[in-house]
Design a protein around this motif. Structure first.
Motif, PDB file in Angstrom:
ATOM      1  N   LYS B 130       0.849  -1.207   0.000  1.00 61.51           N
ATOM      2  CA  LYS B 130       0.000   0.000   0.000  1.00 61.51           C
ATOM      3  C   LYS B 130       0.880   1.252   0.000  1.00 61.51           C
ATOM      4  O   LYS B 130       0.517   2.277  -0.575  1.00 61.51           O
ATOM      5  N   THR B 131       2.052   1.171   0.616  1.00 60.40           N
ATOM      6  CA  THR B 131       2.953   2.311   0.585  1.00 60.40           C
ATOM      7  C   THR B 131       3.553   2.495  -0.801  1.00 60.40           C
ATOM      8  O   THR B 131       3.703   3.617  -1.293  1.00 60.40           O
ATOM      9  N   VAL B 134       1.251   4.367  -3.305  1.00 59.18           N
ATOM     10  CA  VAL B 134       1.305   5.829  -3.228  1.00 59.18           C
ATOM     11  C   VAL B 134       2.616   6.343  -3.815  1.00 59.18           C
ATOM     12  O   VAL B 134       2.666   7.402  -4.438  1.00 59.18           O
ATOM     13  N   ALA B 137       2.505   7.315  -7.379  1.00 59.77           N
ATOM     14  CA  ALA B 137       1.957   8.661  -7.617  1.00 59.77           C
ATOM     15  C   ALA B 137       3.026   9.718  -7.389  1.00 59.77           C
ATOM     16  O   ALA B 137       3.140  10.691  -8.137  1.00 59.77           O
ATOM     17  N   ASN B 164      -5.971  -7.237  -0.408  1.00 57.80           N
ATOM     18  CA  ASN B 164      -6.066  -6.351   0.757  1.00 57.80           C
ATOM     19  C   ASN B 164      -6.793  -5.045   0.396  1.00 57.80           C
ATOM     20  O   ASN B 164      -6.390  -4.337  -0.526  1.00 57.80           O
ATOM     21  N   PRO B 165      -7.862  -4.713   1.121  1.00 51.80           N
ATOM     22  CA  PRO B 165      -8.677  -3.548   0.743  1.00 51.80           C
ATOM     23  C   PRO B 165      -7.908  -2.224   0.781  1.00 51.80           C
ATOM     24  O   PRO B 165      -8.162  -1.333  -0.024  1.00 51.80           O
ATOM     25  N   MET B 166      -6.963  -2.111   1.697  1.00 52.19           N
ATOM     26  CA  MET B 166      -6.254  -0.844   1.806  1.00 52.19           C
ATOM     27  C   MET B 166      -5.310  -0.639   0.624  1.00 52.19           C
ATOM     28  O   MET B 166      -5.108   0.485   0.165  1.00 52.19           O
ATOM     29  N   ASN B 170      -5.493   2.585  -1.903  1.00 49.73           N
ATOM     30  CA  ASN B 170      -4.364   3.448  -2.246  1.00 49.73           C
ATOM     31  C   ASN B 170      -4.057   3.408  -3.741  1.00 49.73           C
ATOM     32  O   ASN B 170      -3.698   4.425  -4.333  1.00 49.73           O
ATOM     33  N   ALA B 173      -6.530   5.630  -5.360  1.00 47.56           N
ATOM     34  CA  ALA B 173      -6.197   7.039  -5.127  1.00 47.56           C
ATOM     35  C   ALA B 173      -5.072   7.469  -6.059  1.00 47.56           C
ATOM     36  O   ALA B 173      -5.137   8.526  -6.697  1.00 47.56           O
ATOM     37  N   ALA B 174      -4.028   6.636  -6.151  1.00 47.16           N
ATOM     38  CA  ALA B 174      -2.885   6.986  -6.986  1.00 47.16           C
ATOM     39  C   ALA B 174      -3.291   7.084  -8.450  1.00 47.16           C
ATOM     40  O   ALA B 174      -2.952   8.046  -9.140  1.00 47.16           O
ATOM     41  N   TRP B 208     -10.958   6.413   5.069  1.00 44.85           N
ATOM     42  CA  TRP B 208     -10.287   7.204   4.030  1.00 44.85           C
ATOM     43  C   TRP B 208     -10.312   6.458   2.705  1.00 44.85           C
ATOM     44  O   TRP B 208     -10.551   7.039   1.654  1.00 44.85           O
ATOM     45  N   ILE B 211     -13.472   6.826   0.943  1.00 46.18           N
ATOM     46  CA  ILE B 211     -13.596   8.107   0.242  1.00 46.18           C
ATOM     47  C   ILE B 211     -12.917   8.022  -1.123  1.00 46.18           C
ATOM     48  O   ILE B 211     -13.481   8.426  -2.140  1.00 46.18           O
ATOM     49  N   PHE B 212     -11.692   7.469  -1.154  1.00 43.61           N
ATOM     50  CA  PHE B 212     -10.975   7.356  -2.439  1.00 43.61           C
ATOM     51  C   PHE B 212     -11.817   6.568  -3.433  1.00 43.61           C
ATOM     52  O   PHE B 212     -11.949   6.936  -4.605  1.00 43.61           O
TER      53      PHE B 212
END
Lengths: 434, 926
Positions: B130-131, B134, B137, B164-166, B170, B173-174, B208, B211-212
Motif C-alpha cells: 500500500k505504501t 502511493v 503517484a 487487501n482492501p487498503m 491506495n 487514489a494513486a 479514508w 472516500i478514495f
C-alpha cells in the motif's frame, strides 16, 4: 490532496510544519499566519484561498491546525482528517496545548508520517497506531509480531488486535443524548431534535462478534408483523422513530442497510458505537415560560417560570438558566424560589442555578433590571434564554433491548459477560426566545 | 517530555557543536544530536551542511532514530540511494524506505528507485504494497514519462485486484490522481468487473479508503439503468457512516447516477427519500463540516429541490452558530421558502433582522424582499415586515430595506405605492449608493404620485458631482422620467441635470447617456416617452441561481473544494485548464429531442468549414453592407455613425423589438441593475462605444430559424461576446451550447452558454458570454477570424466572425519610458507601418484620453514644429507589444504604427485603431 500541514500557537508561531507536496512552499506557512491568524477581523470562513493556495483550518483551544493544498481536494475529508489528527494526538499525549505539542514534536512528526502519505490519509486508528508508534522505539520484534502489526494496520479489522484476554468479560453502554430546542415566547416549538450517542466500553477477550438492539420502530414493526397483533400494539408504543443514524467504522453497514441489524467486532476499550438523531415524540424535560416587560425606558421586569416535565421519581441535576440582560444594565435585583441566582455583568446575563429538581415541579424567578438611559437608536436584540441540565433518562425514548456477545473460539458465552447500561440526557442548545 | 528544550538552544557555532555530537561515540548522544538537528530544521535554519554526519547515523537498528534521519533526508537529500533498506526483513522498514525515497525529488535518485519500487509493489506484505502504491503517484509527479516507461501504471492497475482492501484503496487514489494529468482519461480502466472489485473493497477498507473509492466511482458512467441501480444499492449503506466525507462522497455518486434512473420507478423515489436524512445529519457535526455540507446542500437544493423541501426547519439559524454557518443557512432557507412554510420563514427572518452581525442582518432583510418576490401570497406581509424594520431607524437596516422594496415595486407594480410616503421620510439617512439609487429610482418611477417629486430630486442634485456614478446615472434617468410625466413644471430641472451630466462631468458613461437623452428629447418627445417610459421586462423570482451547466459540473464535484467555492476546479487550480471537465451522465434512450449538452462537438476541419462558411454568405465581398434604418427617433442620434461600419460585413438593425432597440429601451428606462437585468455599464458600452450595432453572424435562413447577431467588447478587464439569439422558427429552442474552433488568440468561453429557459418563437434573448484566452492557439487568416459552432435542440450551426482586436488590449499595456525608448529603437524598419487619419479635429490630450479608455496608453508627448507627437503603447493578451507614434497636425494627423514582434498583426490593427478614434471623435462632435 493535502499539500502541507501546519500547527501554530495563538501568536501564529509555527510549532509543526510538514510539507507533503512540492507545490506548497515555505511561504505558505507565513501566508496563513498573516492573512488568517493575524487578521484583525473575526474568521468568517474555515476555508481561505490565499494566492491560489487553499487553507483549511480548525482551532482547538488556542492552537491552530491548518492544511494547505493547491488541488481540488475533498474538502469534507480534509476537515475530518484534521479532527482525526486532534483525536490521535489527544490519545497520545492528552490535551492539545502549546507545551504538549512542543514536548512531543518528534512523536507528532512520526505520526504525521504514518497517517498521511503524499497527502493521502492512511489508517489513523489510535489502537492500531499505538502498536508500532511508541516513544520507546520498537526493539527486536519477532517476524510474527511484525507481520501481525502490518496485517492489523492494513487489515479488515484495523481497529482491534488479536489475542486480547480478560479474566472478567465486561461491557458498559452509555446512551448519551443532547436535547435541542428552540421555542417561541408563546411556547410554540420552533424546532426540536435529539442527537444521541451510544458509547461503549468493552473489556472482552478474543474477537467477539456483538449484536446491538434497541427499540427502533422499523425493527419492532417488522417483528410485530410476525408475532401476535397484541404484542405489536404494545411494543409499538414504546418504539421510537430514528431519523438517521451513523455508525463507527466497525459496524457492518451493508448488514444494517439490508436487515437493519447492528453487528460489529468492537475495538478494545472505549469507542462511540453510533450517533443518531430523532425529531418525533421528544420528551422535553423542561419548559421555560418567559415574561419580559419594559417599564419605561430605564427599567425591565423579567419573570421566568420553569416546569419540569418527567416522572416525579426522577431527579434532574445541574440545572442552570441564563437570562440575558441588555448591555446598558446598571443594576439587577433578583428573587428566586429555589436555588441561587446572580447577575453576572461580564456575561450580560442573570445566571440561575438549581442543584436538583424532581419531575412535575415548577419554580420561578423574578428580576428587576435597571437600565442606563442611552441614545442608541437600535433596540436591544433580546437574545434567547438558554438552559442547561442533566436528566437520568433518554429524552428521545430510546431503550437498549439487548447487546449479545458471541465468541466462538474462546470459552465464554453471552451469559458470562457482565453488562451495564446507563442513560444520560443533557441539554444541547435549549433556548426559548423572549 | 523534555523535547521542547531543543527549540531553545541558539548559541554561536551551533552547527559545529552539532557536528561533534553527531560523531560522538555514544549512541544516546548521537540520537540527542539528531533531535536537535530536526528541531533546527523545523524553525527554518539551514542544517544542510550536516548531511554526511546525519547520514552516518542512519546505520542503526533503532527505528526512532532511523525515522528522524529519514525526515532530515526528505528535506536535504542531494544524493544517497537508500536501496538497502528496501530489502530489510522488517516490513515496517521496507515501507519506510520506499515512502521516503519517493519524497526525494532528485532525478538521479529516482532512477535508483525503480528497481526497489518494482519489488515493493509485489511485496508479500500488504503494508509495503500500500505504501508502494502511493509511491508510484509520487514518482509520477517527479517524472511521468519514467513511470509510464517502467510499466508502473500496469502494476498499479494490477493492485486494484489485490486481496487487501487498503492496497486497493491506495492504488485507486494513486491512479485517480495520475489520470487527472494524463491524456488517457480512462487510465483506471473502469469496467463492470473492476467496479465490482471496488465495491467489494468499499465494505472492508478504512474510512479514508472508502472516500478514495467513492470519489473514483463517481467518475464511472454505467452503461444502463440496471447497472446504475445496482451500484446505487451498494453505495447507499455508506450514507450511515460516521465520517461526513464518506457520506458526501456517497451522495455525489448517488446524485450522479440518479440521472440515469427512470424518474417514475419506485427505486428512484425511494432513493430520493434516502438522501435527505444523512444530509440533515451532517448539520449536527462540527461547524467546519457543517459549512462544507451547507455549501453542498445549496447545490443539491438547486438541482433537486424535492429532496429537502420538507426540512426547512433544520436550516433555522441558531444563536451560537458561527457566522459562516448562519449566512449559508439563510441562503438555503430562501431557496426552500414556499407558500407552505412562508409564515414560519418570515417569523424567523424578522428575528434575524435584530441580530448583531451587520452582514447577517443585511442578508436577512434582503431575504425578506426575496420572499415577497418569490411567494406572491406573502408579499403583503413581507412589505409590512419591511416597514416595521424601517421604523427601527437602524441605518443599515433601513437602507437594505429600501433596496429590496424597489425590487418589490418592480415585481408588483401599482400595489404597494401607498408606502412611498414612509420611504421618503428616510431620505436624509441614506448614505450608501445602492440605497440612494434605489430611492431615486422609486421617486422617478412614481413621480406622478409624489407631489414634491421635483423637490426631492432637486435635493439630490445639489451634490451631484460627489455622488457615485450609479447614483448620478439613476438621478439623470429619474429626472428625465419626471420631465416626461410633468413637463410643465420641471423644464428647468431637466435642463440643469442634462448640463451637469454633459458639460461638467468627465465620466464618459454619464456624458454619453446625457447626450442620448438630450437628443431624444429635442428630436422627438413622443418617441422619447415611448422609450423612457416603456414597459419594463419582468424580474425573475429566483436570484443568485447557479447557471445550469455549471451547476451540473459542480454536482459532479460534491464534497470537494470546487463545491465549497461554487467554482469549477479550473478556476482555482493552477495548470488545470487542460483537463477534462466533468459532466453528469446522460440517460440512454431518453425520448426527448435533447442531445447531450456537454458532449464535445467536433468542429469540421478547416477546409470543410470554409466551404460551410461560403454557403453562409458571410464573406465580405459577397454581401453588400445592408443598413436598415429605424423608425425611431433614436436613429438620428446614432445614424451618422453607421457609415463607419462599412468595413464590417453585414450590419443590420433589428426592426423587431429585440436586438438593439430593446437594448436602448432597457438602457434608458431602467437605470439600475436589479435582478434579471443586465448591468447598465455593459449596455452603455454596448450602445455607445460599439455603436450598439450587432452584426448578424448567423442569418435565420441558414440556421433553421435561429438568428444570431453579436459583437465583442471588453469591460473591467474581461472580454465578452455579446450576442442576441432570436428564434424565428415556429418551434421553441432549448439546449444551447457554444464552442470555438482553435484561433489565433486562444480565445475560449470562460463559462458555458447560459440560456436557462427555452427560447420561444419570435422571442429573443441577449447573452453576454465571458471569454478568456487560455485555449489552444492556431493561426487564422485573417488573424482575428473566429470560427464558432452553436448548437441547439434542432441542429449544430457554424459561422465565423471577426474579433475586433481592441478587446485584446490589456489594462497593463503601459510600457516603462526607458523600455519604450529601447524597444522603439530595436524594432526593424520592416515592421513599421504608417497610416493617415482624415478629418480629425482633436487636440492631443483629448486623443490620448480617448485612447486610454481603450487601453492604449500615452507614454510621452513632444511638440515638434507646432505638431504634437504622441508616443503610445498597447499590449495584447498574448504578450505582443505594439508601439505607436501619433503626429497631430490640425486637420491632418498622421498615425504611425510600429509593431514590435509580429508584423502580421499590423494590417489588422489599422482598422481597429481607425475605428476607435473615429467613433470617439464622432461621439464628441455629434
Amino acid at each position: 490532496m493535502i499539500g502541507g500541514l501546519f500547527i501554530y500557537n495563538h501568536k501564529g508561531e509555527v510549532l509543526i510544519s510538514r510539507v507533503y507536496r512540492d507545490d506548497i512552499g515555505r511561504n505558505a506557512v507565513d501566508a496563513f499566519r498573516v492573512n488568517v491568524i493575524h487578521a484583525r477581523q473575526q474568521v468568517r470562513c474555515p476555508v481561505t484561498n490565499i494566492a491560489r493556495t487553499s487553507f483549511f483550518h480548525v482551532k482547538r483551544s488556542n492552537i491552530w491546525l491548518a492544511a494547505a493544498t493547491k488541488q481540488n481536494v475533498n474538502a469534507a475529508m480534509v476537515f475530518e482528517f484534521l479532527y482525526k489528527m486532534c483525536d490521535v494526538m489527544t490519545a497520545y499525549f492528552g490535551k492539545l496545548s502549546e507545551d504538549n505539542i512542543k514536548n512531543n514534536f518528534v512523536l507528532i512528526y512520526e505520526l504525521l508520517d504514518e497517517i498521511l502519505d503524499f497527502g493521502y490519509p492512511q489508517n489513523s486508528e489510535t489502537g492500531a497506531l499505538k502498536t508500532f508508534i511508541t516513544q520507546q522505539g520498537v526493539k527486536s520484534q519477532t517476524k510474527e509480531e511484525q507481520s501481525q502489526i502490518t496485517s492489523q494496520v492494513t487489515g479488515q479489522i484495523g481497529w482491534r488486535r488479536e489475542g486480547i484476554k480478560y479474566r472478567r468479560n465486561e461491557l458498559f453502554l452509555d446512551v448519551m443524548e443532547s436535547v435541542n430546542l428552540l421555542m417561541s415566547p408563546q411556547g410554540q416549538v420552533l424546532s426540536a431534535h435529539v442527537s444521541g450517542r451510544v458509547v461503549m466500553k468493552s473489556y472482552l477477550s478474543g474477537m467477539p462478534e456483538c449484536k446491538f438492539g434497541m427499540n427502533d420502530k422499523i425493527v419492532i414493526d417488522k417483528q410485530g408483523k410476525g408475532g401476535s397483533s397484541d404484542e405489536a400494539g404494545k411494543s409499538g408504543k414504546q418504539s421510537i422513530a430514528i431519523d438517521d443514524c451513523t455508525f463507527n467504522q466497525c459496524v457492518r453497514l451493508s448488514k444494517f442497510d439490508s436487515e437493519r441489524s447492528i453487528s460489529f467486532i468492537p475495538p478494545d476499550g472505549e469507542f462511540e458505537l453510533m450517533r443518531y438523531r430523532t425529531t418525533k415524540d421528544i420528551i422535553l424535560p423542561f419548559r421555560v415560560i418567559p415574561l419580559v416587560r419594559e417599564v419605561g425606558r430605564t427599567k425591565l421586569e423579567v419573570k421566568v417560570v420553569i416546569k419540569s416535565n418527567f416522572k416525579p421519581s426522577l431527579l434532574a441535576q445541574k440545572i442552570e438558566v441564563r437570562i440575558p440582560t441588555p448591555l446598558n444594565t446598571s443594576g439587577v435585583q433578583v428573587i428566586c424560589m429555589k436555588g441561587k441566582a446572580k447577575y453576572k455583568a461580564s456575561e450580560n446575563s442573570i445566571v440561575w442555578k438549581i442543584k436538583r429538581m424532581a419531575g412535575m415541579k415548577e419554580s420561578q424567578i423574578s428580576a428587576e433590571i435597571e437600565l442606563l438611559p442611552t441614545n442608541d437608536k437600535k433596540k436591544w436584540a433580546r437574545p434567547p434564554i438558554s438552559m442547561n441540565f442533566e436528566v437520568p433518562f433518554a429524552p428521545s425514548g430510546l431503550k437498549v433491548r439487548y447487546l449479545k456477545v458471541f465468541e466462538s473460539k474462546l470459552n465464554y458465552s453471552d451469559h458470562d459477560v457482565i453488562k451495564w447500561v446507563r442513560y444520560i440526557g443533557r441539554s444541547g442548545i435549549y433556548e426559548t426566545r423572549c | 517530555m523534555t523535547d521542547s528544550k531543543y527549540f531553545t538552544t541558539n548559541k554561536k557555532g551551533e552547527i559545529f557543536e552539532l557536528k561533534a555530537e553527531l560523531n560522538n561515540e555514544k549512541k544516546e548522544k548521537r540520537k540527542e544530536a539528531v533531535k536537535k538537528v530536526i528541531a533546527a530544521m523545523t524553525v527554518g535554519k539551514d542544517v544542510s551542511s550536516l548531511f554526511p554526519d546525519v547520514v552516518n547515523c542512519m546505520q542503526t537498528d533503532n527505528l526512532e532514530l532511523k525515522k528522524l534521519v529519514y525526515l532530515y533526508l526528505m528535506n536535504y537529500a542531494k544524493s544517497h540511494p537508500l536501496c538497502t533498506d528496501c530489502e530489510d526483513p522488517n516490513p515496517l522498514i521496507r515501507a519506510l524506505a520506499v515512502r521516503t525515497m519517493g519524497c526525494i525529488r532528485v532525478d538521479k535518485i529516482t532512477e535508483y528507485l525503480c528497481e526497489p519500487l518494482r519489488k515493493c509493489l509485489k511485496d508479500e506484505d500488504p503494508y509495503v504494497r500500500k505504501t508502494a502504491a502511493v509511491c508510484v503517484a509520487k514518482l509520477h509527479d517527479i517524472n511521468a514519462q519514467m513511470v509510464e516507461d517502467q510499466g508502473f501504471l500496469d502494476s498499479l492497475r494490477d493492485l486494484i485486484a489485490d486481496s487487501n482492501p487498503m492496497v486497493v484503496a491506495n492504488a485507486v487514489a494513486a491512479l485517480s490522481e495520475i489520470s487527472e494529468s494524463h491524456p488517457n482519461s480512462n487510465l483506471l480502466d473502469l469496467n463492470p468487473q473492476n467496479i465490482n472489485k471496488l465495491l467489494t473493497a468499499l465494505n472492508e477498507c478504512t474510512e479514508w479508503g472508502q472516500i478514495f473509492i467513492l470519489d473514483c466511482l463517481s467518475n464511472y458512467n454505467p452503461k444502463d439503468e440496471r447497472e446504475a441501480q445496482s451500484i446505487c444499492e451498494r453505495v447507499t449503506p455508506r450514507l450511515s457512516h460516521a465520517n461526513s466525507a464518506v457520506v458526501l462522497s456517497a451522495v455525489k455518486v448517488l446524485m450522479k447516477f440518479l440521472e440515469l434512473l427512470p424518474k417514475d420507478s419506485d427505486y428512484y423515489i425511494t432513493l430520493l427519500k434516502k438522501l435527505s436524512p444523512p444530509l440533515v445529519t451532517l448539520l449536527s457535526g462540527e461547524p467546519e463540516v457543517q459549512y462544507v455540507a451547507l455549501r453542498n446542500i445549496n447545490l443539491i437544493v438547486q438541482k433537486r429541490p424535492e429532496i429537502l423541501k420538507q426540512e426547512i426547519k433544520v436550516f433555522f439559524v441558531k444563536y451560537n452558530d458561527p457566522i459562516y454557518v448562519k449566512l449559508e443557512k439563510l441562503d438555503i432557507m430562501i431557496r426552500l421558502a414556499s407558500q407552505a412554510n412562508i409564515a414560519q420563514v418570515l417569523a424567523e427572518l424578522k428575528e434575524y433582522a435584530t441580530e448583531v452581525d451587520v452582514d447577517f442582518v443585511r442578508k436577512a432583510v434582503r431575504a425578506i424582499g426575496r420572499c415577497a418576490i418569490k411567494v406572491e401570497q406573502s408579499a403583503e406581509r413581507c412589505v409590512s415586515t419591511l416597514l416595521d424594520l424601517i421604523q427601527t431607524k437602524v441605518n443599515y437596516v433601513v437602507q437594505e430595506a429600501i433596496v429590496v422594496i424597489r425590487d418589490i415595486f418592480r415585481k408588483y407594480p401599482n400595489k404597494y405605492e401607498s408606502i412611498i410616503a414612509t420611504l421618503c421620510e428616510n431620505l436624509d439617512s441614506l448614505d450608501e449608493p445602492d440605497a440612494r439609487a434605489a430611492m431615486i429610482w422609486i421617486v422617478g418611477e412614481y413621480a406622478e404620485r409624489i407631489d414634491n417629486a421635483d423637490e426631492l430630486l432637486e435635493s439630490f442634485l445639489e451634490g451631484f458631482h460627489d455622488e457615485s456614478t450609479q447614483v448620478q446615472l439613476t438621478l439623470l434617468t429619474a429626472i428625465v422620467k419626471l420631465f416626461l410625466k410633468k413637463p410643465s413644471e420641471t423644464q428647468e430641472l431637466v435642463q440643469q441635470v442634462l448640463s451637469l451630466a454633459t458639460q461638467d462631468s468627465d465620466n464618459p458613461d454619464l456624458r454619453d447617456r446625457g447626450y442620448i437623452y438630450w437628443r431624444l428629447l429635442s428630436t422627438d418627445p413622443v418617441t422619447a416617452k415611448e422609450v423612457v417610459l416603456s414597459e419594463k421586462p419582468l424580474i425573475s423570482e429566483e436570484t443568485d441561481l447557479i447557471e445550469p451547466t455549471l451547476l451540473d459540473e459542480l454536482i459532479c464535484h460534491i464534497g470537494s473544494l470546487a463545491s465549497v467555492y461554487h467554482k469549477p476546479p479550473n478556476a482555482f487550480v493552477e495548470g488545470s485548464h487542460g483537463i477534462h471537465r466533468k459532466h453528469l451522465p446522460i440517460q440512454h434512450g431518453s425520448s426527448g429531442p435533447a442531445a447531450p449538452v456537454d458532449q464535445p462537438q467536433v468542429i469540421p476541419s478547416q477546409g470543410d468549414l470554409l466551404g460551410d462558411l461560403l454557403n453562409l454568405d458571410l464573406g465580405p465581398p459577397v454581401n453588400v453592407p445592408q443598413v436598415c434604418s429605424m423608425q425611431m427617433g433614436a436613429v438620428d442620434l446614432l445614424g451618422g455613425g453607421l457609415d463607419s461600419l462599412v468595413s464590417d460585413p453585414i450590419i443590420i438593425m433589428h426592426p423587431t423589438l429585440c436586438g438593439w432597440k430593446n437594448i436602448i429601451y432597457v438602457l434608458l428606462s431602467n437605470s439600475w441593475s436589479g435582478p434579471g437585468l443586465i448591468s447598465v455599464d455593459f449596455l452603455l458600452l454596448l450602445a455607445v462605444l460599439n455603436f450598439c450595432v450587432l452584426q448578424v453572424w448567423l442569418p435565420a435562413a441558414k440556421a433553421k430559424g435561429l438568428e444570431i447577431s453579436g459583437t465583442f467588447s471588453r469591460r473591467q478587464g474581461h472580454m465578452y461576446m455579446d450576442m442576441s439569439f432570436t428564434n424565428k422558427a415556429l418551434q421553441h429552442m432549448t439546449d444551447f451550447a457554444i464552442q470555438f474552433n482553435k484561433n489565433s488568440f486562444g480565445m475560449i468561453p470562460t463559462t458555458p452558454l447560459a440560456v436557462h429557459t427555452p427560447l420561444m418563437p419570435n422571442q429573443s434573448i441577449d447573452i453576454s458570454l465571458p471569454l478568456n484566452t487560455i485555449g489552444p492557439v492556431m493561426k487564422m487568416d485573417p488573424l482575428n477570424n473566429l470560427q464558432v459552432a452553436v448548437k441547439n435542440n434542432i441542429d449544430v450551426f457554424y459561422f465565423s466572425c471577426l474579433i475586433p482586436l481592441s478587446i485584446f488590449f490589456v489594462e497593463d499595456g503601459k510600457m516603462e519610458r526607458q523600455v519604450f525608448l529601447a524597444t522603439w529603437k530595436d524594432i526593424p524598419n520592416e515592421n513599421e507601418l504608417q497610416y493617415q487619419i482624415k478629418e480629425c479635429h482633436l487636440n492631443a490630450d483629448t486623443v490620448s484620453g480617448k485612447l486610454q479608455n481603450n487601453n492604449i496608453y500615452t507614454i510621452a508627448k513632444r511638440n515638434v514644429e507646432g505638431q504634437d507627437m504622441l508616443y503610445q503603447s498597447l499590449k495584447l493578451t498574448n504578450g505582443i507589444w505594439i508601439l505607436a507614434e501619433l503626429r497631430i497636425q490640425p486637420g491632418n494627423p498622421n498615425y504611425t504604427v510600429k509593431n514590435t514582434l509580429n508584423e502580421k498583426v499590423c494590417p489588422n490593427l489599422w482598422p481597429v485603431l481607425y475605428n476607435i478614434i473615429w467613433m470617439q471623435l464622432w461621439m464628441y462632435y455629434s
